[in-house]
Design an enzyme around this catalytic site. Structure first.
Site, PDB file in Angstrom:
ATOM      1  N   LYS A 172      39.541  61.304  70.419  1.00 33.68           N
ATOM      2  CA  LYS A 172      40.955  61.636  70.148  1.00 33.68           C
ATOM      3  C   LYS A 172      40.968  63.014  69.479  1.00 33.68           C
ATOM      4  O   LYS A 172      40.708  63.137  68.290  1.00 33.68           O
ATOM      5  CB  LYS A 172      41.635  60.624  69.227  1.00 33.68           C
ATOM      6  CG  LYS A 172      43.151  60.878  69.200  1.00 33.68           C
ATOM      7  CD  LYS A 172      43.821  60.490  67.910  1.00 33.68           C
ATOM      8  CE  LYS A 172      43.751  61.532  66.835  1.00 33.68           C
ATOM      9  NZ  LYS A 172      44.393  62.827  67.126  1.00 33.68           N
ATOM     10  N   GLU A 380      42.490  73.141  48.809  1.00 35.75           N
ATOM     11  CA  GLU A 380      42.005  73.796  50.021  1.00 35.75           C
ATOM     12  C   GLU A 380      43.225  74.430  50.692  1.00 35.75           C
ATOM     13  O   GLU A 380      44.041  73.745  51.311  1.00 35.75           O
ATOM     14  CB  GLU A 380      41.368  72.758  50.942  1.00 35.75           C
ATOM     15  CG  GLU A 380      40.646  73.392  52.098  1.00 35.75           C
ATOM     16  CD  GLU A 380      40.196  72.393  53.151  1.00 35.75           C
ATOM     17  OE1 GLU A 380      40.946  71.454  53.461  1.00 35.75           O
ATOM     18  OE2 GLU A 380      39.086  72.583  53.673  1.00 35.75           O
TER      19      GLU A 380
HETATM   20  P1  NAD Z   1      43.826  66.387  59.733  1.00 43.56           P
HETATM   21  O1  NAD Z   1      43.106  65.444  58.829  1.00 43.56           O
HETATM   22  O2  NAD Z   1      45.277  66.537  59.581  1.00 43.56           O
HETATM   23  O3  NAD Z   1      43.604  65.947  61.251  1.00 43.56           O
HETATM   24  C1  NAD Z   1      42.311  65.828  61.820  1.00 43.56           C
HETATM   25  C2  NAD Z   1      42.331  64.783  62.897  1.00 43.56           C
HETATM   26  O4  NAD Z   1      42.577  63.521  62.287  1.00 43.56           O
HETATM   27  C3  NAD Z   1      43.432  64.959  63.940  1.00 43.56           C
HETATM   28  O5  NAD Z   1      42.929  64.550  65.183  1.00 43.56           O
HETATM   29  C4  NAD Z   1      44.517  64.010  63.439  1.00 43.56           C
HETATM   30  O6  NAD Z   1      45.347  63.538  64.481  1.00 43.56           O
HETATM   31  C5  NAD Z   1      43.675  62.883  62.875  1.00 43.56           C
HETATM   32  N1  NAD Z   1      44.308  62.087  61.827  1.00 43.56           N
HETATM   33  C6  NAD Z   1      45.241  62.478  60.927  1.00 43.56           C
HETATM   34  N2  NAD Z   1      45.575  61.446  60.138  1.00 43.56           N
HETATM   35  C7  NAD Z   1      44.829  60.388  60.542  1.00 43.56           C
HETATM   36  C8  NAD Z   1      44.737  59.034  60.124  1.00 43.56           C
HETATM   37  N3  NAD Z   1      45.489  58.553  59.138  1.00 43.56           N
HETATM   38  N4  NAD Z   1      43.870  58.216  60.767  1.00 43.56           N
HETATM   39  C9  NAD Z   1      43.101  58.692  61.757  1.00 43.56           C
HETATM   40  N5  NAD Z   1      43.161  59.957  62.217  1.00 43.56           N
HETATM   41  C10 NAD Z   1      44.010  60.796  61.605  1.00 43.56           C
HETATM   42  O7  NAD Z   1      43.042  67.756  59.619  1.00 43.56           O
HETATM   43  P2  NAD Z   1      43.330  69.126  60.385  1.00 43.56           P
HETATM   44  O8  NAD Z   1      44.484  69.779  59.713  1.00 43.56           O
HETATM   45  O9  NAD Z   1      43.376  68.887  61.867  1.00 43.56           O
HETATM   46  O10 NAD Z   1      41.982  69.948  60.110  1.00 43.56           O
HETATM   47  C11 NAD Z   1      41.779  70.700  58.974  1.00 43.56           C
HETATM   48  C12 NAD Z   1      40.900  69.946  58.006  1.00 43.56           C
HETATM   49  O11 NAD Z   1      39.651  69.642  58.620  1.00 43.56           O
HETATM   50  C13 NAD Z   1      40.567  70.763  56.777  1.00 43.56           C
HETATM   51  O12 NAD Z   1      40.676  69.960  55.631  1.00 43.56           O
HETATM   52  C14 NAD Z   1      39.115  71.169  57.010  1.00 43.56           C
HETATM   53  O13 NAD Z   1      38.396  71.450  55.847  1.00 43.56           O
HETATM   54  C15 NAD Z   1      38.584  69.982  57.724  1.00 43.56           C
HETATM   55  N6  NAD Z   1      37.360  70.323  58.466  1.00 43.56           N
HETATM   56  C16 NAD Z   1      36.153  69.874  58.003  1.00 43.56           C
HETATM   57  C17 NAD Z   1      34.987  70.215  58.669  1.00 43.56           C
HETATM   58  C18 NAD Z   1      33.646  69.710  58.190  1.00 43.56           C
HETATM   59  O14 NAD Z   1      32.699  69.743  58.968  1.00 43.56           O
HETATM   60  N7  NAD Z   1      33.524  69.250  56.960  1.00 43.56           N
HETATM   61  C19 NAD Z   1      35.044  71.007  59.813  1.00 43.56           C
HETATM   62  C20 NAD Z   1      36.290  71.442  60.259  1.00 43.56           C
HETATM   63  C21 NAD Z   1      37.452  71.083  59.581  1.00 43.56           C
END
Ligand code: NAD
Length: 475
Positions: A172, A380
Site C-alpha cells: 500500500k 520533525e
Molecule cells: P505518514 O505516516 O503520514 O504516511 C506513511 C504511510 O502510512 C502512507 O502510506 C499512509 O497512507 C500510511 N498511514 C498513515 N496513517 C496510517 C495508519 N493509521 N495505519 C496504517 N497506515 C497509515 O508519513 P508520510 O508523511 O507519508 O512520510 C513522512 C514520514 O516518513 C516522516 O516522518 C519521515 O521521517 C518518515 N520516513 C522515515 C524513513 C525511515 O527510514 N526511518 C524513511 C522515509 C520517511
C-alpha cells in the site's frame, strides 16, 4: 494503465470501492490523476491471493528467486526514465535529483539485494558437530506501507527483500505518491512473478492501512512513515501479535567542531535542504562550537541563499516544492512558531519565492540562536528548515544531540578522527556519518527510540522477513 485499478493475483482488477483520491502535482497544485481508495473487501481479496501464493513461492529455490529479481532489474533499467517522470510529477522532486538519486536508489537496492541473496545461507548447523539445525524461513504474507518522500527507495527496501526471501505481499503505497508504485507494479507484472506473490492496493492510512495492521492473515507489517502512524499501527497490530517493523521520523544533529573540515557548514546546509528537507535522516539541528559560531552562521546563510528554488522539470541542482498543501501549511506554521519562540530567523521565512506564486514552494530557511527546548528543535519539520544551536564542550554537544525522542541519523564534523569515533559511539542513533561519509551498499538503515525498531538494507533487510527455526536431532 488505469490508475484506478488494483493489482491482485497477477491481474489489474476493478476495485470494490468507488471512492476516489486526487493525486496533486505540488509544483502546479493541479490534480494530475485519481486513484481508488481501497476498502476491506479489496484488501481481503489481495490477502487471499497472497496467502494462496505463499505455499509455492515460499519453497522456491534461491536461484529461482534470483532469476526473477534479475529480470525485474533489467525491466527497471529499461523503464528508468518513466520512473523518474512519475516521481517528478507526484512529489515535485527536481529532474537531476530524481534521476540521479531517487530513481537510482531503486536500482541500487535491486543490485544489492540480489548479491545479498546470493550470499545468504538459509540453513546451517548451530555449530560444528551439532545436531541442532538452524533454518531461516519466509515469515508469510507481508503488508508493506510506504511514504511519499523517497517513494521508490522505500518500496524497493520492502518489496525486494520480501520477494527475495520467499514472502508474498500486499503493497500500500502513499496515497500522495502512488504513480511510481503503480509503475513499479507494472514492472513486477512484466517480470512474470507467479500470480499472487505481489499485490498492490491503493488507499489511505486510516482505511486500508488500518485494515492491513489488524488483518489476521497478514504476518508482518513493514512500515515507513511518521512516528504518529507508527504508534497507531503498533496498537492495531497488537491483537494479532504480528511482527511490526517500523522506520519512522528523525531529528538529526550535526555537530560541527571548531576543527571541522573547511566545507563542513556548507555541506551541512546542502544536506539538510536537499529533497526540500523531506528526508527522515536530514541533519536538521546544526550544533556549532561557540568559537566558530559567528563565522559558521554567516557561511550557513550564504550557502542557503545560493540554493535556488525552482520548477522540478528544470535541470540543475535547485530544490523543488514540498509535497502537498498540508505539508506546506505545517511547515509555514512551524516557521511562524520558531519566530514566536524567540529564535532568530536568519534567512528564508514564510513568503514564497517571488517567481513561484503557484505551487508549494518554501525558501531555504535558517533559524539561529535556537535552544534545544524550542519546538522547532524538537519537531520533525520535514521541510527546508534548519536550526543552529551553539555549544561549548564535547559532552554538551553529545547531550544536546541525544536530547530528542528520535534516533535515526546523526553527523559529526571534525578533523580529529579519535574524537569523531569517541563521539560516534555515544550518539544514540542507528547511523552516524563522519565528515560527509555515507552508507555503503548493504549497510543497515534504521532508528533507535521513536525513530523505529527495524533495520532495512543488506542482510538485516532480508532477516526482517524471515522466521528462525531450530530443528534438534537433525543428525
Ligand atoms: P505518514 O505516516 O503520514 O504516511 C506513511 C504511510 O502510512 C502512507 O502510506 C499512509 O497512507 C500510511 N498511514 C498513515 N496513517 C496510517 C495508519 N493509521 N495505519 C496504517 N497506515 C497509515 O508519513 P508520510 O508523511 O507519508 O512520510 C513522512 C514520514 O516518513 C516522516 O516522518 C519521515 O521521517 C518518515 N520516513 C522515515 C524513513 C525511515 O527510514 N526511518 C524513511 C522515509 C520517511
Amino acid at each position: 494503465m488505469n490508475n484506478k485499478l488494483f493489482y491482485i493475483n497477477g491481474s489489474w482488477v476493478n476495485p470494490n470501492s468507488k471512492l476516489e483520491l486526487n493525486v496533486v502535482n505540488p509544483a502546479t497544485e493541479e490534480v494530475i490523476s485519481q486513484i481508488t481508495n481501497g476498502n476491506e473487501t479489496d484488501l481481503n481479496l489481495a490477502v487471499q491471493s497472497a496467502k494462496k501464493a505463499f505455499g509455492e513461492w515460499s519453497v522456491t529455490s534461491k536461484n529461482t528467486r534470483i532469476e526473477y529479481l534479475r529480470k525485474l532489474k533489467s525491466i527497471y533499467e529499461k523503464r528508468f526514465d518513466e520512473m523518474s517522470n512519475a516521481i517528478i510529477s507526484e512529489m515535485g522532486c527536481p529532474y537531476d535529483f530524481t534521476a540521479g538519486v531517487q530513481t537510482q536508489t531503486g536500482l541500487d537496492h535491486l543490485s544489492d539485494f540480489i548479491s545479498q541473496l546470493e550470499n545468504f545461507n538459509f540453513e546451517g548447523d548451530l555449530r560444528d558437530k551439532s545436531h541442532n539445525r538452524i533454518v531461516y524461513e519466509p515469515i508469510g504474507v507481508c503488508g508493506l506501507i510506504t511514504p511519499w518522500n523517497w517513494p521508490i527507495n522505500q518500496i524497493a527496501l520492502k518489496v525486494i527483500p520480501a520477494l527475495a526471501t520467499g514472502c508474498t505481499m500486499i503493497l500500500k503505497p502513499s496515497e500522495i505518491s502512488p504513480l511510481s508504485a503503480l509503475l513499479f507494479a507494472e514492472m513486477v507484472d512484466e517480470a512474470g512473478f507467479p500470480d499472487g506473490v505481489f499485490n498492490l492496493i491503493n488507499g489511505d492510512g486510516a482505511g486500508v492501512g488500518t485494515f492491513m495492521s489488524q488483518h489476521k492473515d497478514i504476518d508482518l507489517i513493514s512500515f515507513t512513515g511518521s512516528t504518529r502512524a507508527g504508534r497507531l499501527i503498533l496498537q492495531n497490530a497488537s491483537q494479532t501479535i504480528k511482527r511490526v517493523c517500523l522506520e519512522l521520523g528523525g531529528k538529526g544533529g550535526n555537530i560541527v567542531f571548531a576543527d571541522a573540515p573547511a566545507n563542513a557548514v556548507r555541506d551541512g546546509i546542502r544536506n539538510v535542504m536537499s529533497n526540500s528537507g523531506q528526508s527522515c535522516d536530514a541533519p536538521t539541528r546544526m550544533l556549532v562550537e561557540r568559537s566558530i559560531y559567528e563565522r559558521s552562521v554567516q557561511e550557513a546563510i550564504d550557502e542557503a541563499n545560493k540554493i535556488q528554488v525552482d520548477l522540478p522539470q528544470k535541470k540543475g541542482d535547485h530544490i523543488g516544492p514540498v509535497v502537498s498543501k498540508t505539508q506546506y501549511e505545517k511547515i509555514i506554521n512551524l516557521i511562524q512558531l520558531g519566530i514566536k519562540e524567540g529564535a532568530t530567523l536568519a534567512t528564508g521565512g514564510v513568503e514564497k519565492p517571488s517567481h513561484l506564486q503557484k505551487g508549494y514552494y518554501i525558501k531555504p530557511t535558517i533559524f539561529t540562536n535556537v535552544t534545544n527546548s524550542m519546538q522547532i528543535a524538537k519537531s520533525e519539520i520535514f521541510g527546508p528548515v534548519l536550526s543552529i544551536i551553539p555549544f561549548d564542550t564535547e559532552q554538551e554537544a553529545i547531550d544536546i544531540v541525544n536530547d530528542t525522542e528520535y534516533g535515526l541519523g546523526n553527523y559529526i564534523q571534525t578533523n580529529d578522527l579519535d574524537k569523531a569515533r569517541r563521539v560516534a559511539k555515544k550518539l544514540r542513533s542507528g547511523a552516524v556519518y563522519i565528515n560527509g561519509n555515507y552508507l555503503e551498499p548493504g549497510a543497515p538503515f534504521g532508528g533507535y527510540r521513536q525513530s523505529g525498531n527495524g533495520r532495512e538494507g543488506g542482510k538485516w533487510g532480508l532477516e526482517e522477513f524471515l522466521e528462525v527455526k531450530v530443528i534438534a536431532g537433525w543428525q
